[in-house]
Enzyme design. Structure first.
Site, PDB file in Angstrom:
ATOM      1  N   GLY A   1       0.937  -1.169  -0.097  1.00 49.74           N
ATOM      2  CA  GLY A   1      -0.127  -0.066  -0.263  1.00 49.74           C
ATOM      3  C   GLY A   1       1.014   1.337   0.199  1.00 49.74           C
ATOM      4  O   GLY A   1       1.966   1.338   0.265  1.00 49.74           O
ATOM      5  N   CYS A   2       0.219   2.309  -0.255  1.00 59.20           N
ATOM      6  CA  CYS A   2       1.046   3.695  -0.459  1.00 59.20           C
ATOM      7  C   CYS A   2       1.458   4.145   1.129  1.00 59.20           C
ATOM      8  O   CYS A   2       2.486   4.452   1.204  1.00 59.20           O
ATOM      9  CB  CYS A   2       0.046   4.785  -0.935  1.00 59.20           C
ATOM     10  SG  CYS A   2      -1.529   5.062  -0.330  1.00 59.20           S
TER      11      CYS A   2
END
Lengths: 325, 325, 325, 325
Positions: C145-146
């Site tokens: 994920g970011c």
């Protein structure tokens, strides 16, 4: 009606001071001064506020003829001298600069030589929620900076129980002042978020003074918003605390406070935009036991001009919230 | 590989020129110069582009040693002299300033004394879609301004049929340059939109030159965006035109154009952000018969650096779209 | 040329995947699929990218006919099934969802029942800088994920020396997805900054897995920017560390990394906008001894699509940076 | 004190109506209703306004028990029925929807079947500057839309002298309502500007009604701002007019108007943000003779809620500016 002058009304905070005084039911805005913009009408610079007064060069005698109190919104260093002249003429003063927030030694470490050190002792630190009684009696109030306002309101209830805190603070661009700089160019700011002053920010001195014994790391960030400031605080308690215990500390600290609101969810700065409120959410991270506190203010209101008027209300014996709701 | 220098690489348009040259498969970025920022590495100012070259003081001899072509992104007035020196040394030049866009009389009316009037005659106006063949043969190209690029692409297909047009143009702040000014301060720009230069904008001269016989009112507005430019054009036709007739004019004008896209709905600037495209929607207002044309570009790409590279591609005999897709 | 499909190309991350594949010199974009938007051309939704392919309903057989690899950008939960079908047909897959990032128990605690638990074991966590060799051999990669990407790149060099960290993370709105919600309405976001998920964010599980033994408080904030993510990390070292010692840890960790840049001052997200870079500044707070690390990425690039292509490059034996500079 | 209800207080305009009524010295906010959000406290949705009332389901009898006047901020179509019930119970009503702005035929052409056509005749169009006397006598006022407010204030002084005008209008996103849509997603709006409804916008009907004989092309654009609306108007005079003649028309039209300000330079929307003012600059394009008029308002204040309170002040015999400065 109390006659009030705003000294330094061309900057963002000073202009809002003028606006708040002018619309205040018990205050009368009798003079606005400015340094570089003297001679221009205030509403040329700030049409929104619609103040038709011309900004004058600062002259303490002329101000004293027309006002019994002054809000001084000069930059750090320039303020001390003006404040001194106004105090000598008997005006009650709220100074928005850092000049009277710190003792001389701390001030001169972070800023520069002090222009009126003999006045430091009489200055009261104008964070009303922590120093209300002293503000009421004061003739000279040093309004806190925007970052310390949010951070102190977030951390003061933990004064006895926390030994350590990280303050990750995020501010809108108006806090950086009206003078154009590369860092405040629209193209530099938009679609960006930037930490700065990570090697030490002078606002830290105010935190240390008000929260003795708490080790604080304070890191400011610049956000692509105009007005608004959020302090996200991560505190380590001396002894484990649970959520209800933390809630109790905050409720006790702020019961009856007209401008502090405790919230069930973390506040955004939009919730306090153009208000004098501070909204605070405090909770405990179940995994680590850390105490999390989020405090949102409008940096120009509760972080500057609104707070100055709140101080002035108390100094003049007016209701604390008058003109601020 | 063609060796290319970018002269004036510290401004927004010049920096993007450097980036586009560097990532171009057939161009080699051999030098970047800057005036006030000379000595600093380019990626200090523009980390996004990651260009590790140091910016040099401009010295035509040193540039000529390393490059056969140059993109010059100096401000109006400063460009002419640099262009002259580079041309004397045989470099092909695309100049992004206004210095070679107009005849001497128009230039001196809107700008200032011209620094190299003897070169004006050889300069080709670099709006590729209108002057492709001339650009191909040119040694010196004057890249059009961002406002004229959008307005001319919107109105050129109506050249024969319209007698009058209003151009309501809206631009992002990067078009106002990198130097900090009150008008480009984040606080001045955000939550604002501002018409300016309503008493005459110097870009009008380019419009009048390229669209002889069309009476044009050109009004620019500053928007709270970084990059992007929209020209909303309202033209009066000499004879009534219906929608299909207008559509046909635009299709004929732009058939096969690699960077012009005709759209079914009015384009937003977000649709062309960081591209060299111009998206255009043309229609007729049924009530009034007015021809409505909306053209969106990225002011730094098709309005400046992208267009300059498009010109350079043609001048060097490369595919027109190379490095720009 | 390797033929690649993008499954779920209508969301922000999937659309950028399609763009990056299409402009990649060694990849050929052969199919794009979408769920709700099937039938529309991709460039109707994303004119900037100019991809003229029609988005199809997902059909594993039809995808497998045309592609040897796929980037899957479906929401959590929906991805597992599609990934399974593609793997059964022999495609190499990079999955951008959370479905293969965690072990089954953690996944089902934070998300929902897992749709293809038998594939979890073969999935490699695609943070290239930490797992490059495994990614090279993988047939199925779970792109991080970011938030974890930025936080892990910031904290991984401290893995052995820090026992505790606060991650105050700030993300642009594209990270919240393309579906319109009250929280992503322009009026909700602009002139605001908002902490959220303060009672536990599911990205924490990725942090805990990759940084065993470090107690982490992770708090995300939503910013009024489109793309960009900053992780401000405040770590407590087991033993006092000075600045040079910290610098050495980071230099050792990231020497030769093509997409990690160590900076002298704290990075802003604007410095990495539309790039695959992570810029990191690490320092020590002299007063408290705390280690401060600031890591900036573009959430859609290094935090999603760029990283997925970086993974795919390795899986296909291509240069890791190809198509990403 | 006049007791006032706000019907439909959960939308942006209705919420501001509630705020303005609550802080008004002669009005008492006794009830707020909402459709989908009924049951929630108003300050949950709008913490900035700090209104602690619960929003109720609309019930005309219950409203009539507590209020002698109502501001109705329902969507077009839904308003007519509520207005009818309130009028039957004797309340004075300002309706912010389009339901009573047009004659039945125009309304049904642009909107839908009318829910209370028998009331149309008694409704007064609430643009105070043009219809002050009628508003004073009215029991039912139809507050104008935000676009017509700015456009009409810009063009009304030219009513006799202009035959034709282009209105290029630019609005902030709050004008599009609170319901989340793709077009109001932060990512769709930021760094974008978008013309829309170029095939005919229903606000045009209001313009045509108030400016008979003037041929108007009206084109709205969506801007990345929250509040604010600029109408840039380009009018063709029947006979040539010079600057002084135009200035005289505007000065005559707006002498003594408390909320209209004529300015020397074109106004930005920031100058009127969160005020009830309309700032107007009128000039003549020397080249073409076109009359240029720029009018800036805050779409939620003078374009909606502020104007509604201005109307209500007149209807109740209060000073027109009360509670609005």
């Amino acid at each position: 009606m109390h006659e009030v002058a705003v000294v330094g009304a061309s900057g963002y905070a000073g202009a809002l001071c003028a606006h708040l005084v002018r619309r205040h039911p018990s205050l009368d805005l009798t003079a606005v001064t400015a340094r570089s913009e003297a001679g221009r009408r205030h509403d040329e610079l700030y049409p929104r506020y619609g103040i038709e007064l011309a900004m004058e060069e600062f002259d303490a005698d002329r101000v004293a003829e027309r006002a019994q109190a002054a809000l001084v919104a000069y930059p750090h260093g320039a303020a001390a001298k003006a404040v001194k002249q106004l105090r000598e003429r008997g005006l009650k003063v709220v100074d928005l600069s850092a000049d009277f927030r710190l003792d001389q030694r701390s001030y001169e470490q972070w800023y520069r030589d002090h222009g009126a050190p003999e006045l430091i002792a009489e200055a009261v630190y104008g964070l009303t929620e922590l120093h209300r009684d002293a503000v009421r009696e004061a003739e000279l109030v040093a309004a806190p900076g925007c970052y310390p306002t949010a951070a102190l309101l977030a951390l003061a209830p933990l004064r006895e129980v926390a030994e350590d805190a990280v303050v990750d603070a995020k501010s809108g661009v108006s806090g950086a002042g009206r003078e154009p700089k590369q860092a405040t160019h629209f193209v530099s700011v938009t679609e960006n978020v930037n930490p700065y002053a990570v090697d030490g920010h002078r606002h830290q001195a105010e935190l240390d003074r008000e929260l003795p014994g708490m080790r604080i790391t304070f890191i400011p960030h610049l956000l692509p918003i105009d007005q608004g400031l959020l302090a996200s605080c991560y505190a380590t308690a001396k002894r484990p605390l649970d959520g209800p215990a933390v809630a109790e500390l905050f409720e006790a600290a702020y019961a009856g406070e007209p401008f502090v609101e405790l919230t069930d969810t973390p506040p955004g700065t939009g919730e306090v935009r153009e208000t004098n409120r501070c909204r605070i959410h405090a909770t405990v991270d179940g995994e680590t036991g850390r105490v999390l506190v989020f405090a949102a203010i409008d940096n120009l209101w509760k972080g500057a001009a609104g707070q100055a008027v709140q101080d002035l209300n108390l100094m003049l014996g007016l209701p604390e919230t008058e003109g601020l709701l």
